[in-house]
Design a protein around this motif. Structure first.
Motif, PDB file in Angstrom:
ATOM      1  N   LEU A 120      46.091  12.979  38.760  1.00 37.44           N
ATOM      2  CA  LEU A 120      44.721  12.592  39.037  1.00 37.44           C
ATOM      3  C   LEU A 120      43.731  13.595  38.463  1.00 37.44           C
ATOM      4  CD1 LEU A 120      45.076  11.670  42.819  1.00 37.44           C
ATOM      5  CD2 LEU A 120      45.521  10.240  40.810  1.00 37.44           C
ATOM      6  N   GLY A 121      42.717  13.098  37.793  1.00 37.21           N
ATOM      7  CA  GLY A 121      41.616  13.934  37.357  1.00 37.21           C
ATOM      8  C   GLY A 121      40.736  14.230  38.548  1.00 37.21           C
ATOM      9  N   VAL A 122      40.422  15.508  38.773  1.00 35.58           N
ATOM     10  CA  VAL A 122      39.620  15.915  39.933  1.00 35.58           C
ATOM     11  C   VAL A 122      38.479  16.817  39.477  1.00 35.58           C
ATOM     12  CG1 VAL A 122      41.587  15.695  41.508  1.00 35.58           C
ATOM     13  CG2 VAL A 122      41.114  17.898  40.457  1.00 35.58           C
ATOM     14  N   SER A 123      37.416  16.864  40.261  1.00 35.85           N
ATOM     15  CA  SER A 123      36.250  17.654  39.862  1.00 35.85           C
ATOM     16  C   SER A 123      36.456  19.151  40.062  1.00 35.85           C
ATOM     17  CB  SER A 123      35.004  17.175  40.608  1.00 35.85           C
ATOM     18  OG  SER A 123      35.229  17.202  41.999  1.00 35.85           O
ATOM     19  N   ASP A 124      37.260  19.551  41.024  1.00 38.62           N
ATOM     20  CA  ASP A 124      37.518  20.959  41.305  1.00 38.62           C
ATOM     21  C   ASP A 124      38.961  21.086  41.793  1.00 38.62           C
ATOM     22  OD1 ASP A 124      37.818  23.472  42.628  1.00 38.62           O
ATOM     23  OD2 ASP A 124      35.677  23.540  43.095  1.00 38.62           O
ATOM     24  N   THR A 125      39.827  21.589  40.944  1.00 35.84           N
ATOM     25  CA  THR A 125      41.253  21.638  41.259  1.00 35.84           C
ATOM     26  C   THR A 125      41.527  22.441  42.526  1.00 35.84           C
ATOM     27  OG1 THR A 125      41.750  21.459  38.915  1.00 35.84           O
ATOM     28  CG2 THR A 125      43.540  22.147  40.324  1.00 35.84           C
ATOM     29  N   GLN A 126      40.889  23.591  42.671  1.00 30.57           N
ATOM     30  CA  GLN A 126      41.151  24.416  43.851  1.00 30.57           C
ATOM     31  C   GLN A 126      40.686  23.719  45.125  1.00 30.57           C
ATOM     32  OE1 GLN A 126      43.041  27.331  43.863  1.00 30.57           O
ATOM     33  NE2 GLN A 126      43.073  26.701  46.003  1.00 30.57           N
ATOM     34  N   ALA A 127      39.511  23.098  45.095  1.00 37.09           N
ATOM     35  CA  ALA A 127      39.012  22.386  46.276  1.00 37.09           C
ATOM     36  C   ALA A 127      39.943  21.227  46.635  1.00 37.09           C
ATOM     37  CB  ALA A 127      37.596  21.874  46.030  1.00 37.09           C
ATOM     38  N   THR A 128      40.448  20.538  45.632  1.00 35.02           N
ATOM     39  CA  THR A 128      41.379  19.430  45.879  1.00 35.02           C
ATOM     40  C   THR A 128      42.665  19.955  46.501  1.00 35.02           C
ATOM     41  OG1 THR A 128      40.425  18.090  44.109  1.00 35.02           O
ATOM     42  CG2 THR A 128      42.685  17.566  44.792  1.00 35.02           C
ATOM     43  N   CYS A 129      43.209  21.051  45.955  1.00 36.32           N
ATOM     44  CA  CYS A 129      44.431  21.633  46.521  1.00 36.32           C
ATOM     45  C   CYS A 129      44.186  22.096  47.954  1.00 36.32           C
ATOM     46  CB  CYS A 129      44.925  22.787  45.656  1.00 36.32           C
ATOM     47  SG  CYS A 129      45.600  22.248  44.067  1.00 36.32           S
ATOM     48  N   PHE A 157      44.565  17.674  38.108  1.00 34.67           N
ATOM     49  CA  PHE A 157      44.141  18.396  36.914  1.00 34.67           C
ATOM     50  C   PHE A 157      42.624  18.272  36.819  1.00 34.67           C
ATOM     51  CE2 PHE A 157      45.178  18.669  32.063  1.00 34.67           C
ATOM     52  CZ  PHE A 157      45.140  20.046  32.100  1.00 34.67           C
ATOM     53  N   ARG A 158      41.927  19.380  36.574  1.00 35.73           N
ATOM     54  CA  ARG A 158      40.460  19.337  36.475  1.00 35.73           C
ATOM     55  C   ARG A 158      40.047  18.279  35.451  1.00 35.73           C
ATOM     56  NH1 ARG A 158      36.687  22.847  38.253  1.00 35.73           N
ATOM     57  NH2 ARG A 158      38.292  24.444  38.540  1.00 35.73           N
ATOM     58  N   ASP A 159      39.059  17.480  35.822  1.00 36.52           N
ATOM     59  CA  ASP A 159      38.649  16.346  34.996  1.00 36.52           C
ATOM     60  C   ASP A 159      38.303  16.742  33.559  1.00 36.52           C
ATOM     61  OD1 ASP A 159      36.306  17.625  35.918  1.00 36.52           O
ATOM     62  OD2 ASP A 159      35.211  15.742  36.155  1.00 36.52           O
ATOM     63  N   GLU A 160      37.573  17.842  33.380  1.00 27.64           N
ATOM     64  CA  GLU A 160      37.193  18.248  32.022  1.00 27.64           C
ATOM     65  C   GLU A 160      38.413  18.613  31.187  1.00 27.64           C
ATOM     66  OE1 GLU A 160      35.837  22.838  32.364  1.00 27.64           O
ATOM     67  OE2 GLU A 160      34.744  21.435  33.647  1.00 27.64           O
ATOM     68  N   HIS A 161      39.428  19.217  31.811  1.00 33.29           N
ATOM     69  CA  HIS A 161      40.642  19.565  31.075  1.00 33.29           C
ATOM     70  C   HIS A 161      41.459  18.315  30.756  1.00 33.29           C
ATOM     71  CE1 HIS A 161      40.424  23.802  33.067  1.00 33.29           C
ATOM     72  NE2 HIS A 161      39.554  23.649  32.108  1.00 33.29           N
ATOM     73  N   LEU A 162      41.530  17.388  31.710  1.00 32.23           N
ATOM     74  CA  LEU A 162      42.264  16.148  31.478  1.00 32.23           C
ATOM     75  C   LEU A 162      41.615  15.340  30.358  1.00 32.23           C
ATOM     76  CD1 LEU A 162      44.582  14.302  32.255  1.00 32.23           C
ATOM     77  CD2 LEU A 162      43.159  13.376  34.089  1.00 32.23           C
ATOM     78  N   ARG A 163      40.284  15.279  30.344  1.00 29.83           N
ATOM     79  CA  ARG A 163      39.577  14.553  29.283  1.00 29.83           C
ATOM     80  C   ARG A 163      39.806  15.208  27.922  1.00 29.83           C
ATOM     81  NH1 ARG A 163      35.447  14.188  33.533  1.00 29.83           N
ATOM     82  NH2 ARG A 163      35.462  12.025  34.235  1.00 29.83           N
ATOM     83  N   GLY A 164      39.905  16.546  27.892  1.00 25.87           N
ATOM     84  CA  GLY A 164      40.207  17.247  26.645  1.00 25.87           C
ATOM     85  C   GLY A 164      41.635  16.996  26.185  1.00 25.87           C
ATOM     86  N   PRO A 206      41.690  12.469  25.109  1.00 23.96           N
ATOM     87  CA  PRO A 206      40.315  12.049  24.833  1.00 23.96           C
ATOM     88  C   PRO A 206      40.008  10.584  25.163  1.00 23.96           C
ATOM     89  CG  PRO A 206      41.134  13.414  23.057  1.00 23.96           C
ATOM     90  CD  PRO A 206      42.304  13.136  23.962  1.00 23.96           C
ATOM     91  N   VAL A 207      41.014   9.732  25.253  1.00 22.86           N
ATOM     92  CA  VAL A 207      40.773   8.342  25.617  1.00 22.86           C
ATOM     93  C   VAL A 207      40.161   8.254  27.023  1.00 22.86           C
ATOM     94  CG1 VAL A 207      43.075   7.897  26.585  1.00 22.86           C
ATOM     95  CG2 VAL A 207      41.783   6.021  25.562  1.00 22.86           C
ATOM     96  N   LEU A 208      40.327   9.297  27.840  1.00 20.90           N
ATOM     97  CA  LEU A 208      39.787   9.327  29.196  1.00 20.90           C
ATOM     98  C   LEU A 208      38.378   9.934  29.253  1.00 20.90           C
ATOM     99  CD1 LEU A 208      42.986  10.541  31.080  1.00 20.90           C
ATOM    100  CD2 LEU A 208      42.102   8.209  30.905  1.00 20.90           C
ATOM    101  N   ARG A 209      37.794  10.236  28.094  1.00 22.95           N
ATOM    102  CA  ARG A 209      36.529  10.957  28.005  1.00 22.95           C
ATOM    103  C   ARG A 209      35.438  10.400  28.918  1.00 22.95           C
ATOM    104  NH1 ARG A 209      35.369  10.369  22.659  1.00 22.95           N
ATOM    105  NH2 ARG A 209      37.036  11.838  22.324  1.00 22.95           N
ATOM    106  N   ASN A 210      35.289   9.090  28.985  1.00 23.73           N
ATOM    107  CA  ASN A 210      34.201   8.483  29.754  1.00 23.73           C
ATOM    108  C   ASN A 210      34.657   7.878  31.077  1.00 23.73           C
ATOM    109  OD1 ASN A 210      32.249   9.083  27.748  1.00 23.73           O
ATOM    110  ND2 ASN A 210      33.036   7.380  26.537  1.00 23.73           N
ATOM    111  N   THR A 211      35.868   8.197  31.491  1.00 22.66           N
ATOM    112  CA  THR A 211      36.393   7.643  32.739  1.00 22.66           C
ATOM    113  C   THR A 211      35.915   8.498  33.914  1.00 22.66           C
ATOM    114  OG1 THR A 211      38.348   6.891  31.546  1.00 22.66           O
ATOM    115  CG2 THR A 211      38.498   6.976  33.950  1.00 22.66           C
ATOM    116  N   PRO A 212      35.312   7.865  34.930  1.00 21.70           N
ATOM    117  CA  PRO A 212      34.852   8.655  36.076  1.00 21.70           C
ATOM    118  C   PRO A 212      36.014   9.111  36.956  1.00 21.70           C
ATOM    119  CG  PRO A 212      34.460   6.329  36.465  1.00 21.70           C
ATOM    120  CD  PRO A 212      34.988   6.455  35.055  1.00 21.70           C
ATOM    121  N   VAL A 213      35.775  10.198  37.693  1.00 23.63           N
ATOM    122  CA  VAL A 213      36.748  10.666  38.672  1.00 23.63           C
ATOM    123  C   VAL A 213      36.827   9.619  39.773  1.00 23.63           C
ATOM    124  CG1 VAL A 213      37.212  12.434  40.407  1.00 23.63           C
ATOM    125  CG2 VAL A 213      36.382  13.096  38.155  1.00 23.63           C
TER     126      VAL A 213
END
Length: 128
Positions: free
Chosen positions: A10-19, A54-61, A64-71
């Motif tokens: 899952l793409g998340v906005s803050d990996t540590q907060a999610t954990c 996985f942090r969303d920005e890292h997953l999108r990198g 790249p097909v996930l670039r515009n996918t929201p969390v």
């Protein structure tokens, strides 16, 4: 530990907060590798693989097909537990309840959202 046939990441906005959130409700978070710059984490539930985050920005990198996918996701994930009533009672004050306990076909389900908006349905473990 044997990896499951399907492994959600899952793409998340803050990996540590999610954990931190998942650890409050009984999960264990582990680093996925030796790279300190990689924030991919493996989450275990009762010693078994459950999912990766996985942090969303890292997953999108990475994909790249996930670039515009929201969390968040359209759909839900299910977490099967040994003692439904005890687990739900323990986590209820720690989560945002999406749908309280319902029963369908003899199976109780309790839905909550995590910090990134993913919906988790808690069910009793069963054998098919």
């Amino acid at each position: 530990m044997k990896a499951p046939a399907v492994s959600p990441c899952l793409g998340v906005s803050d990996t540590q907060a999610t954990c931190d959130f998942y650890e409050k409700i009984g999960f264990t978070a582990l680093p996925a590798g030796d790279d300190p710059n990689d924030d991919l984490r493996i989450l275990l539930f009762e010693g078994e693989f459950a999912l990766m985050v996985f942090r969303d920005e890292h997953l999108r990198g990475w994909l790249p097909v996930l670039r515009n996918t929201p969390v968040g996701a359209f759909g839900m994930f299910y977490l099967a537990v040994d003692d439904f009533d005890t687990y739900v009672e323990r986590i209820r004050p720690l989560v945002t309840v999406t749908k309280d306990v319902t029963e369908a076909k003899g199976q109780k389900v309790f839905y909550f959202t995590d910090a990134d908006g993913y919906v988790i349905g808690v069910t009793q473990k069963q054998t098919w």
